[in-house]
Design a protein around this motif. Structure first.
Motif, short mmCIF file in Angstrom:
data_model
loop_
_atom_site.label_atom_id
_atom_site.label_comp_id
_atom_site.label_asym_id
_atom_site.label_seq_id
_atom_site.Cartn_x
_atom_site.Cartn_y
_atom_site.Cartn_z
N THR A 33 56.61 28.38 33.64
CA THR A 33 55.91 29.61 33.25
C THR A 33 54.43 29.35 33.06
O THR A 33 53.60 30.16 33.47
CB THR A 33 56.52 30.20 31.96
N LEU A 34 54.09 28.22 32.47
CA LEU A 34 52.68 27.88 32.27
C LEU A 34 51.97 27.75 33.61
O LEU A 34 50.90 28.32 33.81
CB LEU A 34 52.55 26.60 31.45
N LEU A 35 52.56 27.03 34.55
CA LEU A 35 51.97 26.86 35.88
C LEU A 35 51.81 28.22 36.57
O LEU A 35 50.76 28.51 37.15
CB LEU A 35 52.84 25.94 36.73
N ILE A 36 52.84 29.03 36.50
CA ILE A 36 52.79 30.34 37.15
C ILE A 36 51.69 31.21 36.55
O ILE A 36 50.88 31.79 37.27
CB ILE A 36 54.17 31.02 37.06
N ASN A 37 51.65 31.30 35.23
CA ASN A 37 50.68 32.18 34.59
C ASN A 37 49.25 31.67 34.73
O ASN A 37 48.32 32.47 34.95
CB ASN A 37 51.04 32.41 33.12
N LEU A 38 49.04 30.37 34.65
CA LEU A 38 47.69 29.83 34.82
C LEU A 38 47.21 29.97 36.25
O LEU A 38 46.06 30.36 36.49
CB LEU A 38 47.63 28.37 34.37
N LEU A 43 44.00 32.88 40.39
CA LEU A 43 44.03 33.65 41.63
C LEU A 43 43.53 35.08 41.43
O LEU A 43 42.87 35.64 42.31
CB LEU A 43 45.44 33.65 42.23
N LEU A 44 43.82 35.67 40.27
CA LEU A 44 43.32 37.01 39.99
C LEU A 44 41.80 37.00 39.88
O LEU A 44 41.13 37.91 40.40
CB LEU A 44 43.95 37.57 38.71
N GLY A 45 41.24 35.98 39.24
CA GLY A 45 39.78 35.87 39.18
C GLY A 45 39.18 35.70 40.56
O GLY A 45 38.19 36.35 40.91
N GLY A 61 47.19 42.67 46.16
CA GLY A 61 47.15 41.29 45.70
C GLY A 61 47.12 41.13 44.19
O GLY A 61 47.84 40.31 43.64
N GLY A 62 46.28 41.91 43.53
CA GLY A 62 46.13 41.77 42.08
C GLY A 62 47.24 42.43 41.30
O GLY A 62 47.98 41.78 40.56
N VAL A 63 47.37 43.74 41.48
CA VAL A 63 48.39 44.48 40.74
C VAL A 63 49.78 44.14 41.25
O VAL A 63 50.70 43.89 40.47
CB VAL A 63 48.13 46.01 40.84
N ALA A 106 40.70 32.22 34.93
CA ALA A 106 40.29 33.50 35.51
C ALA A 106 38.76 33.53 35.67
O ALA A 106 38.24 33.97 36.70
CB ALA A 106 40.75 34.67 34.63
N PHE A 107 38.05 33.04 34.66
CA PHE A 107 36.59 32.95 34.73
C PHE A 107 36.15 32.04 35.87
O PHE A 107 35.23 32.37 36.62
CB PHE A 107 36.04 32.47 33.39
N LEU A 108 36.82 30.88 36.00
CA LEU A 108 36.50 29.96 37.10
C LEU A 108 36.72 30.64 38.46
O LEU A 108 35.89 30.53 39.36
CB LEU A 108 37.37 28.70 36.99
N GLY A 109 37.83 31.36 38.58
CA GLY A 109 38.09 32.09 39.82
C GLY A 109 37.03 33.13 40.13
O GLY A 109 36.66 33.35 41.27
N LEU A 110 36.52 33.77 39.10
CA LEU A 110 35.45 34.75 39.28
C LEU A 110 34.17 34.10 39.78
O LEU A 110 33.38 34.74 40.47
CB LEU A 110 35.16 35.47 37.97
N LYS A 111 33.95 32.84 39.43
CA LYS A 111 32.71 32.16 39.77
C LYS A 111 32.75 31.42 41.12
O LYS A 111 31.72 31.03 41.62
CB LYS A 111 32.31 31.17 38.66
N ILE A 112 33.92 31.22 41.65
CA ILE A 112 34.05 30.47 42.92
C ILE A 112 33.87 31.42 44.09
O ILE A 112 34.41 32.44 44.19
CB ILE A 112 35.40 29.74 43.01
#
Length: 112
Positions: A33-38, A43-45, A61-63, A106-112
């Motif tokens: 669950t941790l791997l999936i949620n992280l 990926l959402l970011g 993709g997101g929703v 999520a923040f990292l994904g937003l920045k990449i």
């Protein structure tokens, strides 16, 4: 609605597949669950960063996919099990890693 539903179906199948691998390997159930949620938060970011102006991509993709892939209900069920088992340190660490790690990724994904 069909776009979101089709995406959710794909996400749920991927989550089931990952969870079944963890069960077969007899690894700690919290890790799946941790791997999936992280990974879902990251990926959402990433998706939001690259497709913010594409509503169909966000809906699918997101929703859809990531909504079906990540699991808040299993996360809460696991937290309750840790409380019932008086595993306070593990519960606190799981909370911290899930929320703190999710926000950071999520923040990292937003920045990449």
């Amino acid at each position: 609605m069909m776009i979101v539903g089709c995406g959710a179906m794909i996400g749920a199948v991927i989550r089931y597949w990952i969870t079944s691998i963890y069960k077969r390997m007899q690894w700690d159930w919290l890790l799946a669950t941790l791997l999936i949620n992280l990974s879902g938060a990251f990926l959402l970011g990433l998706l939001t960063n690259h497709f913010a102006n594409n509503q169909m991509a966000i809906n699918f993709g997101g929703v859809g996919v990531l909504g079906g892939y990540t699991t808040f209900s299993t996360f809460n069920t696991e937290l309750l099990a840790l409380i019932d088992e008086h595993r306070w340190f593990t519960m606190g660490l799981y909370l911290l890693l899930s929320y703190g790690g999710g926000i950071a990724l999520a923040f990292l994904g937003l920045k990449i």
